[in-house]
Design an enzyme around this catalytic site. Sequence first.
Site, PDB file in Angstrom:
ATOM      1  N   PHE A 149       0.801  -1.221   0.000  1.00  0.00           N
ATOM      2  CA  PHE A 149       0.000   0.000   0.000  1.00  0.00           C
ATOM      3  C   PHE A 149       0.834   1.272   0.000  1.00  0.00           C
ATOM      4  O   PHE A 149       0.371   2.324  -0.436  1.00  0.00           O
ATOM      5  CB  PHE A 149      -0.934   0.027   1.223  1.00  0.00           C
ATOM      6  CG  PHE A 149      -0.240   0.373   2.523  1.00  0.00           C
ATOM      7  CD1 PHE A 149      -0.060   1.690   2.909  1.00  0.00           C
ATOM      8  CD2 PHE A 149       0.253  -0.622   3.348  1.00  0.00           C
ATOM      9  CE1 PHE A 149       0.595   2.013   4.086  1.00  0.00           C
ATOM     10  CE2 PHE A 149       0.907  -0.317   4.525  1.00  0.00           C
ATOM     11  CZ  PHE A 149       1.073   1.021   4.901  1.00  0.00           C
ATOM     12  N   LYS A 173      -1.019  -7.844  -8.608  1.00  0.00           N
ATOM     13  CA  LYS A 173      -1.947  -7.909  -7.474  1.00  0.00           C
ATOM     14  C   LYS A 173      -1.537  -6.791  -6.520  1.00  0.00           C
ATOM     15  O   LYS A 173      -0.675  -6.955  -5.674  1.00  0.00           O
ATOM     16  CB  LYS A 173      -1.848  -9.281  -6.788  1.00  0.00           C
ATOM     17  CG  LYS A 173      -3.121  -9.723  -6.041  1.00  0.00           C
ATOM     18  CD  LYS A 173      -3.594  -8.784  -4.950  1.00  0.00           C
ATOM     19  CE  LYS A 173      -2.723  -8.860  -3.711  1.00  0.00           C
ATOM     20  NZ  LYS A 173      -3.252  -7.961  -2.611  1.00  0.00           N
ATOM     21  N   SER A 226       5.744  -7.188   4.256  1.00  0.00           N
ATOM     22  CA  SER A 226       6.376  -7.551   5.518  1.00  0.00           C
ATOM     23  C   SER A 226       7.291  -8.762   5.320  1.00  0.00           C
ATOM     24  O   SER A 226       7.125  -9.543   4.384  1.00  0.00           O
ATOM     25  CB  SER A 226       5.311  -7.888   6.566  1.00  0.00           C
ATOM     26  OG  SER A 226       4.670  -9.114   6.251  1.00  0.00           O
ATOM     27  N   CYS A 281       9.506   1.759   3.554  1.00  0.00           N
ATOM     28  CA  CYS A 281      10.465   0.718   3.913  1.00  0.00           C
ATOM     29  C   CYS A 281      11.877   1.276   4.010  1.00  0.00           C
ATOM     30  O   CYS A 281      12.768   0.629   4.556  1.00  0.00           O
ATOM     31  CB  CYS A 281      10.426  -0.438   2.916  1.00  0.00           C
ATOM     32  SG  CYS A 281      11.041  -0.012   1.274  1.00  0.00           S
TER      33      CYS A 281
END
Length: 498
Positions: A149, A173, A226, A281
Amino acid sequence: MREIGHFIGGKQVKGGSGRFGDVFNPNTGEVQAKVALAKKSEVEQAIANAAAAQPEWAATNPQRRARVMFKFLELIQKEYDDLARLLSSEHGKVFADAKGDIQRGLEVVEFACGIPHLLKGEYTESAGPGTDLYSVRQPLGVVAGITPFNFPAMIPLWKCAPAIACGNAFILKPSERDPGVPMRIAELFLAAGLPPGILNVVNGDKEAVDTLLTDARVRAIGFVGSSDIAQYIYSTAAAHGKRAQCFGGAKNHMIVMPDADMDQAVDALIGAGYGSAGERCMAISVAVPVGEKTADALMKKLIPRVEALKIGPSTDAQADYGPMVTSALLGKVKQYVETGIKEGAKLVVDGRNFKMQGYENGNFMGGCLFDHVTPNMKIYKEEIFGPVLSVVRAKDYEEAVRLPSEHEYGNGVSIYTRDGDTARDFTNRVNVGMVGVNFAIPVPLAYHTFGGWKRSGFGDLNQHGPDSIRFYTKTKTITSRWPSGTKEGAEFVIPTMK
Protein backbone atom coordinates in the site's frame (compact mmCIF):
# COMPACT_ATOMS: atom_id res chain seq x y z
CA MET A 1 -20.38 4.24 -3.92
CA ARG A 2 -17.46 3.71 -6.28
CA GLU A 3 -16.75 0.04 -6.94
CA ILE A 4 -13.35 -1.14 -8.17
CA GLY A 5 -13.13 -4.47 -9.98
CA HIS A 6 -10.25 -5.94 -11.98
CA PHE A 7 -8.48 -5.26 -15.26
CA ILE A 8 -8.36 -8.45 -17.32
CA GLY A 9 -7.81 -8.93 -21.04
CA GLY A 10 -7.58 -5.20 -21.71
CA LYS A 11 -10.78 -4.11 -19.99
CA GLN A 12 -12.25 -3.42 -16.57
CA VAL A 13 -14.39 -6.24 -15.25
CA LYS A 14 -16.59 -6.40 -12.19
CA GLY A 15 -15.68 -8.72 -9.37
CA GLY A 16 -17.61 -11.95 -9.22
CA SER A 17 -16.69 -13.31 -5.81
CA GLY A 18 -19.21 -11.28 -3.83
CA ARG A 19 -16.39 -10.31 -1.45
CA PHE A 20 -15.19 -6.72 -1.14
CA GLY A 21 -12.65 -4.72 0.81
CA ASP A 22 -13.09 -1.17 2.03
CA VAL A 23 -11.04 1.66 0.55
CA PHE A 24 -10.94 4.38 3.18
CA ASN A 25 -10.41 8.11 2.99
CA PRO A 26 -7.55 8.39 5.48
CA ASN A 27 -8.38 12.05 6.15
CA THR A 28 -11.89 11.33 7.42
CA GLY A 29 -11.92 7.61 8.21
CA GLU A 30 -14.90 7.16 5.89
CA VAL A 31 -15.24 4.41 3.30
CA GLN A 32 -14.89 5.99 -0.14
CA ALA A 33 -14.94 2.89 -2.36
CA LYS A 34 -15.34 -0.87 -2.41
CA VAL A 35 -12.73 -3.06 -4.06
CA ALA A 36 -13.56 -6.54 -5.30
CA LEU A 37 -11.53 -9.41 -3.86
CA ALA A 38 -10.88 -11.93 -6.61
CA LYS A 39 -11.75 -15.59 -6.33
CA LYS A 40 -9.48 -18.27 -7.73
CA SER A 41 -11.29 -18.56 -11.05
CA GLU A 42 -10.94 -14.82 -11.71
CA VAL A 43 -7.19 -14.98 -11.15
CA GLU A 44 -7.04 -18.02 -13.41
CA GLN A 45 -8.91 -16.04 -16.06
CA ALA A 46 -6.25 -13.32 -15.86
CA ILE A 47 -3.48 -15.93 -16.13
CA ALA A 48 -5.16 -17.49 -19.16
CA ASN A 49 -5.47 -14.09 -20.86
CA ALA A 50 -1.82 -13.37 -20.13
CA ALA A 51 -0.67 -16.76 -21.38
CA ALA A 52 -2.61 -16.36 -24.63
CA ALA A 53 -1.28 -12.85 -25.33
CA GLN A 54 2.35 -13.34 -24.32
CA PRO A 55 3.84 -15.29 -27.30
CA GLU A 56 2.95 -12.59 -29.82
CA TRP A 57 4.25 -9.87 -27.48
CA ALA A 58 7.51 -11.82 -26.99
CA ALA A 59 7.87 -12.00 -30.77
CA THR A 60 7.49 -8.21 -31.03
CA ASN A 61 10.94 -6.73 -31.48
CA PRO A 62 12.44 -4.92 -28.47
CA GLN A 63 12.42 -1.53 -30.17
CA ARG A 64 8.66 -1.70 -30.71
CA ARG A 65 8.20 -2.76 -27.08
CA ALA A 66 10.27 0.26 -26.07
CA ARG A 67 7.97 2.52 -28.08
CA VAL A 68 5.07 1.43 -25.89
CA MET A 69 7.12 2.50 -22.86
CA PHE A 70 7.84 5.89 -24.46
CA LYS A 71 4.16 6.41 -25.28
CA PHE A 72 3.14 5.43 -21.75
CA LEU A 73 5.48 8.10 -20.36
CA GLU A 74 3.89 10.66 -22.66
CA LEU A 75 0.34 9.71 -21.63
CA ILE A 76 0.99 9.59 -17.89
CA GLN A 77 2.52 13.07 -17.92
CA LYS A 78 -0.86 14.42 -19.08
CA GLU A 79 -2.55 12.89 -16.03
CA TYR A 80 0.27 13.39 -13.54
CA ASP A 81 -1.57 15.70 -11.15
CA ASP A 82 -4.85 13.79 -11.35
CA LEU A 83 -3.05 10.52 -10.57
CA ALA A 84 -1.24 12.14 -7.65
CA ARG A 85 -4.53 13.41 -6.24
CA LEU A 86 -6.09 9.95 -6.57
CA LEU A 87 -3.07 8.36 -4.89
CA SER A 88 -3.14 10.94 -2.10
CA SER A 89 -6.86 10.47 -1.50
CA GLU A 90 -6.51 6.70 -0.99
CA HIS A 91 -3.14 6.53 0.76
CA GLY A 92 -3.07 9.78 2.74
CA LYS A 93 0.37 11.00 1.71
CA VAL A 94 0.52 14.68 0.84
CA PHE A 95 0.28 15.77 -2.79
CA ALA A 96 3.98 16.51 -3.28
CA ASP A 97 4.91 13.10 -1.84
CA ALA A 98 2.32 11.42 -4.06
CA LYS A 99 3.93 13.05 -7.10
CA GLY A 100 7.30 11.74 -5.93
CA ASP A 101 5.80 8.24 -5.65
CA ILE A 102 4.77 8.39 -9.30
CA GLN A 103 8.05 9.96 -10.45
CA ARG A 104 10.24 7.26 -8.90
CA GLY A 105 8.13 4.68 -10.71
CA LEU A 106 8.43 6.51 -14.01
CA GLU A 107 12.21 6.53 -13.72
CA VAL A 108 12.13 2.73 -13.97
CA VAL A 109 9.88 2.99 -17.03
CA GLU A 110 12.51 5.32 -18.52
CA PHE A 111 15.15 2.69 -17.79
CA ALA A 112 12.97 0.05 -19.49
CA CYS A 113 12.87 2.23 -22.61
CA GLY A 114 16.46 1.06 -23.15
CA ILE A 115 15.37 -2.54 -23.52
CA PRO A 116 16.87 -2.99 -27.04
CA HIS A 117 20.29 -2.43 -25.52
CA LEU A 118 19.56 -4.22 -22.24
CA LEU A 119 18.53 -7.43 -24.01
CA LYS A 120 21.63 -7.68 -26.19
CA GLY A 121 23.28 -11.03 -25.66
CA GLU A 122 26.91 -12.12 -25.99
CA TYR A 123 28.76 -13.48 -29.01
CA THR A 124 32.11 -15.17 -29.45
CA GLU A 125 33.28 -15.80 -32.99
CA SER A 126 35.55 -18.83 -33.54
CA ALA A 127 35.29 -20.05 -29.97
CA GLY A 128 36.66 -23.30 -31.42
CA PRO A 129 37.55 -24.56 -34.91
CA GLY A 130 34.68 -23.37 -37.09
CA THR A 131 32.55 -22.89 -33.99
CA ASP A 132 30.68 -19.78 -32.87
CA LEU A 133 29.20 -19.38 -29.41
CA TYR A 134 26.46 -16.96 -28.43
CA SER A 135 23.85 -16.37 -25.73
CA VAL A 136 20.48 -14.63 -25.87
CA ARG A 137 17.97 -13.52 -23.25
CA GLN A 138 14.39 -14.67 -23.69
CA PRO A 139 11.28 -13.82 -21.63
CA LEU A 140 9.97 -16.21 -19.00
CA GLY A 141 6.31 -16.06 -20.06
CA VAL A 142 3.70 -15.04 -17.50
CA VAL A 143 5.04 -13.33 -14.37
CA ALA A 144 3.35 -11.60 -11.44
CA GLY A 145 3.88 -8.87 -8.87
CA ILE A 146 2.34 -8.45 -5.42
CA THR A 147 2.78 -4.88 -4.23
CA PRO A 148 2.18 -2.95 -0.97
CA PHE A 149 0.00 0.00 0.00
CA ASN A 150 2.78 2.47 0.80
CA PHE A 151 3.88 3.07 -2.81
CA PRO A 152 0.83 2.33 -4.99
CA ALA A 153 2.44 3.79 -8.13
CA MET A 154 6.17 3.35 -7.69
CA ILE A 155 6.42 -0.33 -6.82
CA PRO A 156 3.88 -1.60 -9.39
CA LEU A 157 5.88 0.29 -12.05
CA TRP A 158 9.16 -1.07 -10.66
CA LYS A 159 7.76 -4.56 -11.18
CA CYS A 160 5.75 -4.39 -14.38
CA ALA A 161 7.82 -2.08 -16.60
CA PRO A 162 11.00 -4.22 -16.85
CA ALA A 163 8.95 -7.43 -17.02
CA ILE A 164 6.80 -6.19 -19.89
CA ALA A 165 9.73 -4.63 -21.74
CA CYS A 166 11.50 -8.01 -21.63
CA GLY A 167 8.56 -9.60 -23.47
CA ASN A 168 6.63 -11.12 -20.58
CA ALA A 169 2.95 -10.80 -19.71
CA PHE A 170 2.39 -9.42 -16.22
CA ILE A 171 -0.27 -9.92 -13.57
CA LEU A 172 -0.35 -7.26 -10.86
CA LYS A 173 -1.95 -7.91 -7.47
CA PRO A 174 -1.76 -4.47 -5.82
CA SER A 175 -2.72 -3.59 -2.26
CA GLU A 176 -6.47 -3.56 -1.74
CA ARG A 177 -6.07 -0.47 0.48
CA ASP A 178 -5.29 1.91 -2.41
CA PRO A 179 -6.05 0.20 -5.74
CA GLY A 180 -7.11 3.21 -7.81
CA VAL A 181 -3.75 4.19 -9.30
CA PRO A 182 -2.68 0.64 -10.34
CA MET A 183 -5.96 0.27 -12.25
CA ARG A 184 -5.36 3.54 -14.07
CA ILE A 185 -1.76 2.55 -14.87
CA ALA A 186 -3.10 -0.55 -16.65
CA GLU A 187 -5.51 1.57 -18.70
CA LEU A 188 -2.72 3.95 -19.70
CA PHE A 189 -0.47 1.11 -20.82
CA LEU A 190 -3.30 -0.18 -23.00
CA ALA A 191 -3.75 3.30 -24.48
CA ALA A 192 0.00 3.40 -25.13
CA GLY A 193 -0.27 0.39 -27.41
CA LEU A 194 0.27 -2.54 -25.06
CA PRO A 195 -1.76 -5.50 -26.36
CA PRO A 196 -4.73 -6.62 -24.25
CA GLY A 197 -3.79 -9.33 -21.80
CA ILE A 198 -0.15 -8.31 -21.37
CA LEU A 199 -0.90 -6.31 -18.21
CA ASN A 200 -3.70 -7.59 -15.98
CA VAL A 201 -4.66 -6.29 -12.54
CA VAL A 202 -6.44 -8.53 -10.05
CA ASN A 203 -7.42 -7.10 -6.70
CA GLY A 204 -7.65 -9.53 -3.86
CA ASP A 205 -6.35 -11.11 -0.69
CA LYS A 206 -4.69 -14.41 0.21
CA GLU A 207 -6.88 -16.40 -2.19
CA ALA A 208 -5.57 -14.37 -5.12
CA VAL A 209 -1.99 -14.53 -3.87
CA ASP A 210 -2.05 -18.30 -3.37
CA THR A 211 -3.50 -18.82 -6.83
CA LEU A 212 -0.60 -16.90 -8.36
CA LEU A 213 1.86 -18.85 -6.23
CA THR A 214 0.59 -22.29 -7.16
CA ASP A 215 -0.46 -21.92 -10.81
CA ALA A 216 2.22 -23.50 -13.01
CA ARG A 217 1.68 -20.96 -15.78
CA VAL A 218 3.11 -18.17 -13.60
CA ARG A 219 6.88 -18.46 -13.87
CA ALA A 220 8.07 -15.74 -11.49
CA ILE A 221 6.79 -13.69 -8.55
CA GLY A 222 7.93 -10.31 -7.25
CA PHE A 223 6.78 -9.13 -3.82
CA VAL A 224 7.19 -6.18 -1.44
CA GLY A 225 5.67 -6.21 2.05
CA SER A 226 6.38 -7.55 5.52
CA SER A 227 9.23 -10.01 6.09
CA ASP A 228 7.01 -12.84 7.32
CA ILE A 229 4.86 -12.68 4.19
CA ALA A 230 7.96 -12.22 2.01
CA GLN A 231 9.41 -15.42 3.42
CA TYR A 232 6.11 -17.26 2.91
CA ILE A 233 5.84 -16.12 -0.70
CA TYR A 234 9.50 -16.88 -1.43
CA SER A 235 9.35 -20.40 0.02
CA THR A 236 5.98 -21.21 -1.57
CA ALA A 237 7.05 -19.91 -4.96
CA ALA A 238 10.28 -21.91 -4.79
CA ALA A 239 8.38 -25.05 -3.83
CA HIS A 240 6.33 -24.62 -7.03
CA GLY A 241 9.35 -24.11 -9.24
CA LYS A 242 9.06 -20.34 -9.64
CA ARG A 243 11.61 -17.59 -9.47
CA ALA A 244 10.98 -15.15 -6.63
CA GLN A 245 12.32 -11.80 -5.49
CA CYS A 246 10.68 -10.86 -2.20
CA PHE A 247 11.43 -7.76 -0.16
CA GLY A 248 10.38 -7.42 3.46
CA GLY A 249 10.63 -5.17 6.45
CA ALA A 250 13.32 -2.76 7.55
CA LYS A 251 14.85 -1.01 10.50
CA ASN A 252 17.00 1.66 8.92
CA HIS A 253 19.65 3.30 11.09
CA MET A 254 21.30 6.67 10.68
CA ILE A 255 24.71 7.01 12.34
CA VAL A 256 25.57 10.52 13.52
CA MET A 257 29.29 10.95 14.11
CA PRO A 258 30.70 13.62 16.46
CA ASP A 259 32.05 15.58 13.47
CA ALA A 260 28.73 15.57 11.57
CA ASP A 261 27.03 18.78 10.51
CA MET A 262 24.35 18.61 13.19
CA ASP A 263 21.86 20.84 11.38
CA GLN A 264 22.18 18.71 8.26
CA ALA A 265 21.76 15.54 10.30
CA VAL A 266 18.63 16.84 12.02
CA ASP A 267 17.11 17.91 8.70
CA ALA A 268 17.77 14.41 7.40
CA LEU A 269 16.19 12.70 10.40
CA ILE A 270 13.09 14.87 10.24
CA GLY A 271 12.50 14.24 6.55
CA ALA A 272 13.52 10.59 6.42
CA GLY A 273 11.97 9.66 9.76
CA TYR A 274 8.61 11.38 9.51
CA GLY A 275 7.95 11.84 5.78
CA SER A 276 4.85 9.97 4.60
CA ALA A 277 4.05 9.40 8.30
CA GLY A 278 6.93 6.92 8.44
CA GLU A 279 5.15 4.51 6.07
CA ARG A 280 8.25 3.77 3.99
CA CYS A 281 10.47 0.72 3.91
CA MET A 282 13.41 3.12 3.60
CA ALA A 283 12.32 5.44 6.42
CA ILE A 284 14.97 6.19 9.03
CA SER A 285 13.50 4.81 12.25
CA VAL A 286 16.68 4.63 14.38
CA ALA A 287 19.12 7.48 15.02
CA VAL A 288 22.50 6.39 16.41
CA PRO A 289 24.52 9.32 17.78
CA VAL A 290 28.07 8.30 18.68
CA GLY A 291 29.03 9.43 22.18
CA GLU A 292 26.97 11.12 24.89
CA LYS A 293 28.06 14.61 23.85
CA THR A 294 26.88 13.96 20.29
CA ALA A 295 23.61 12.48 21.55
CA ASP A 296 22.87 15.47 23.78
CA ALA A 297 23.62 17.92 20.97
CA LEU A 298 21.42 15.95 18.59
CA MET A 299 18.48 15.78 21.00
CA LYS A 300 18.71 19.49 21.75
CA LYS A 301 18.10 20.28 18.09
CA LEU A 302 15.84 17.33 17.29
CA ILE A 303 13.17 17.69 19.98
CA PRO A 304 11.88 21.14 18.94
CA ARG A 305 11.85 20.07 15.29
CA VAL A 306 9.67 17.03 16.05
CA GLU A 307 7.37 19.16 18.19
CA ALA A 308 7.02 21.63 15.31
CA LEU A 309 6.06 19.06 12.67
CA LYS A 310 3.03 20.23 10.70
CA ILE A 311 0.51 17.44 10.28
CA GLY A 312 -2.48 18.04 8.04
CA PRO A 313 -4.88 16.48 5.57
CA SER A 314 -3.35 15.11 2.41
CA THR A 315 -4.77 18.09 0.54
CA ASP A 316 -2.75 20.58 2.62
CA ALA A 317 0.24 21.69 0.57
CA GLN A 318 1.93 23.06 3.71
CA ALA A 319 1.72 19.81 5.71
CA ASP A 320 4.89 17.83 6.39
CA TYR A 321 2.88 14.63 6.33
CA GLY A 322 -0.72 13.50 6.30
CA PRO A 323 -2.78 10.72 7.89
CA MET A 324 -1.85 7.07 8.07
CA VAL A 325 -3.52 4.75 5.59
CA THR A 326 -5.98 3.05 7.99
CA SER A 327 -7.18 3.35 11.55
CA ALA A 328 -5.96 -0.21 12.15
CA LEU A 329 -2.37 0.79 11.36
CA LEU A 330 -2.76 3.91 13.48
CA GLY A 331 -3.83 1.78 16.45
CA LYS A 332 -0.94 -0.63 15.91
CA VAL A 333 1.62 2.19 15.89
CA LYS A 334 0.17 3.70 19.07
CA GLN A 335 0.47 0.30 20.73
CA TYR A 336 4.16 0.18 19.80
CA VAL A 337 4.62 3.55 21.53
CA GLU A 338 2.92 2.22 24.66
CA THR A 339 5.17 -0.84 24.55
CA GLY A 340 8.27 1.36 24.31
CA ILE A 341 7.24 3.27 27.41
CA LYS A 342 6.69 0.03 29.32
CA GLU A 343 10.09 -1.26 28.20
CA GLY A 344 11.80 1.77 29.73
CA ALA A 345 12.53 3.97 26.73
CA LYS A 346 12.12 7.70 27.35
CA LEU A 347 9.33 9.21 25.26
CA VAL A 348 10.49 12.80 24.89
CA VAL A 349 7.88 13.81 22.28
CA ASP A 350 4.44 12.19 22.39
CA GLY A 351 2.22 12.69 19.34
CA ARG A 352 -0.38 10.04 20.12
CA ASN A 353 -3.11 12.46 21.16
CA PHE A 354 -2.86 14.68 18.11
CA LYS A 355 -6.27 15.54 16.63
CA MET A 356 -6.78 17.35 13.35
CA GLN A 357 -9.44 20.01 13.68
CA GLY A 358 -12.24 19.26 11.29
CA TYR A 359 -10.86 15.75 10.71
CA GLU A 360 -11.30 14.23 14.14
CA ASN A 361 -12.05 10.78 12.72
CA GLY A 362 -9.03 10.78 10.42
CA ASN A 363 -5.98 8.57 10.90
CA PHE A 364 -3.69 11.32 12.17
CA MET A 365 -0.80 10.97 14.58
CA GLY A 366 1.80 13.45 15.69
CA GLY A 367 5.49 12.68 15.64
CA CYS A 368 6.86 10.56 18.48
CA LEU A 369 10.49 10.59 19.60
CA PHE A 370 12.13 8.07 21.94
CA ASP A 371 15.51 8.48 23.64
CA HIS A 372 17.61 5.88 25.47
CA VAL A 373 16.26 3.00 23.38
CA THR A 374 18.27 -0.21 23.73
CA PRO A 375 18.69 -3.15 21.30
CA ASN A 376 16.73 -5.55 23.51
CA MET A 377 13.51 -3.50 23.23
CA LYS A 378 10.65 -4.49 20.94
CA ILE A 379 10.46 -0.98 19.48
CA TYR A 380 14.05 -1.43 18.29
CA LYS A 381 13.72 -4.97 17.04
CA GLU A 382 10.50 -4.59 15.04
CA GLU A 383 9.44 -2.34 12.19
CA ILE A 384 6.87 0.17 13.47
CA PHE A 385 5.92 1.76 10.12
CA GLY A 386 4.71 5.00 11.62
CA PRO A 387 5.94 8.48 12.66
CA VAL A 388 8.14 7.15 15.48
CA LEU A 389 11.90 7.73 15.72
CA SER A 390 14.07 5.90 18.25
CA VAL A 391 17.43 7.22 19.45
CA VAL A 392 19.97 4.54 20.42
CA ARG A 393 23.07 6.06 21.99
CA ALA A 394 26.28 4.32 20.87
CA LYS A 395 29.32 4.66 23.12
CA ASP A 396 31.74 4.56 20.17
CA TYR A 397 32.03 4.06 16.42
CA GLU A 398 32.47 0.28 16.66
CA GLU A 399 29.14 -0.06 18.46
CA ALA A 400 27.52 2.17 15.83
CA VAL A 401 28.73 -0.18 13.09
CA ARG A 402 27.55 -3.25 14.98
CA LEU A 403 23.99 -2.05 15.59
CA PRO A 404 22.76 -2.08 11.97
CA SER A 405 25.09 -4.94 11.05
CA GLU A 406 23.67 -7.28 13.68
CA HIS A 407 20.00 -6.30 13.29
CA GLU A 408 17.86 -8.93 11.57
CA TYR A 409 16.84 -6.39 8.92
CA GLY A 410 19.34 -5.03 6.42
CA ASN A 411 17.53 -2.72 4.04
CA GLY A 412 19.15 0.71 4.31
CA VAL A 413 21.58 2.61 6.53
CA SER A 414 23.27 6.00 6.42
CA ILE A 415 26.13 7.78 8.12
CA TYR A 416 26.61 11.50 8.66
CA THR A 417 30.22 12.55 8.98
CA ARG A 418 32.80 14.97 7.57
CA ASP A 419 35.54 12.33 7.65
CA GLY A 420 36.17 10.44 4.41
CA ASP A 421 38.12 7.63 6.08
CA THR A 422 35.25 6.95 8.48
CA ALA A 423 32.70 6.98 5.68
CA ARG A 424 34.79 4.64 3.54
CA ASP A 425 35.33 2.20 6.40
CA PHE A 426 31.63 2.26 7.27
CA THR A 427 30.40 1.61 3.72
CA ASN A 428 32.84 -1.28 3.41
CA ARG A 429 32.05 -3.00 6.70
CA VAL A 430 28.37 -2.44 7.46
CA ASN A 431 26.19 -5.52 6.83
CA VAL A 432 23.35 -3.74 5.04
CA GLY A 433 22.24 -3.74 1.39
CA MET A 434 21.98 0.00 0.66
CA VAL A 435 24.20 2.62 2.26
CA GLY A 436 24.07 6.41 2.25
CA VAL A 437 26.89 8.80 3.09
CA ASN A 438 25.43 12.14 4.19
CA PHE A 439 22.35 10.88 2.33
CA ALA A 440 19.42 9.82 4.48
CA ILE A 441 17.35 7.66 2.12
CA PRO A 442 19.81 5.79 -0.12
CA VAL A 443 17.34 4.54 -2.73
CA PRO A 444 19.43 3.93 -5.88
CA LEU A 445 18.44 5.47 -9.18
CA ALA A 446 16.62 3.28 -11.68
CA TYR A 447 19.71 2.12 -13.58
CA HIS A 448 21.23 0.68 -10.40
CA THR A 449 19.59 -2.08 -8.38
CA PHE A 450 17.48 -1.82 -5.21
CA GLY A 451 17.53 -4.52 -2.55
CA GLY A 452 18.11 -5.21 1.11
CA TRP A 453 19.96 -7.97 2.91
CA LYS A 454 19.08 -10.46 5.66
CA ARG A 455 15.34 -10.53 6.42
CA SER A 456 14.79 -7.47 4.26
CA GLY A 457 15.26 -9.47 1.06
CA PHE A 458 14.66 -13.04 -0.13
CA GLY A 459 16.10 -14.11 -3.46
CA ASP A 460 19.30 -13.60 -5.41
CA LEU A 461 18.21 -10.79 -7.74
CA ASN A 462 16.99 -7.33 -6.79
CA GLN A 463 14.51 -4.79 -8.10
CA HIS A 464 15.07 -2.53 -11.12
CA GLY A 465 18.42 -1.87 -12.75
CA PRO A 466 20.31 -4.70 -14.49
CA ASP A 467 19.04 -7.27 -11.98
CA SER A 468 15.45 -6.76 -13.16
CA ILE A 469 16.42 -7.76 -16.71
CA ARG A 470 18.19 -10.86 -15.41
CA PHE A 471 15.22 -11.75 -13.22
CA TYR A 472 12.59 -11.45 -15.95
CA THR A 473 14.55 -13.34 -18.62
CA LYS A 474 16.23 -16.71 -19.04
CA THR A 475 19.53 -17.17 -20.84
CA LYS A 476 19.82 -19.50 -23.81
CA THR A 477 23.33 -20.35 -25.04
CA ILE A 478 23.92 -21.65 -28.56
CA THR A 479 27.05 -23.44 -29.79
CA SER A 480 27.06 -23.41 -33.62
CA ARG A 481 29.23 -25.13 -36.20
CA TRP A 482 28.71 -25.53 -39.94
CA PRO A 483 30.74 -28.57 -41.14
CA SER A 484 32.69 -28.23 -44.38
CA GLY A 485 31.60 -31.71 -45.48
CA THR A 486 34.61 -33.64 -44.23
CA LYS A 487 33.54 -36.58 -42.10
CA GLU A 488 35.20 -36.37 -38.71
CA GLY A 489 33.79 -39.50 -37.06
CA ALA A 490 32.02 -39.91 -33.74
CA GLU A 491 33.45 -38.38 -30.56
CA PHE A 492 32.88 -40.24 -27.30
CA VAL A 493 34.48 -37.70 -24.94
CA ILE A 494 33.06 -34.36 -23.87
CA PRO A 495 33.80 -31.72 -26.51
CA THR A 496 36.74 -29.43 -25.74
CA MET A 497 38.26 -26.54 -27.63
CA LYS A 498 41.89 -27.65 -28.00
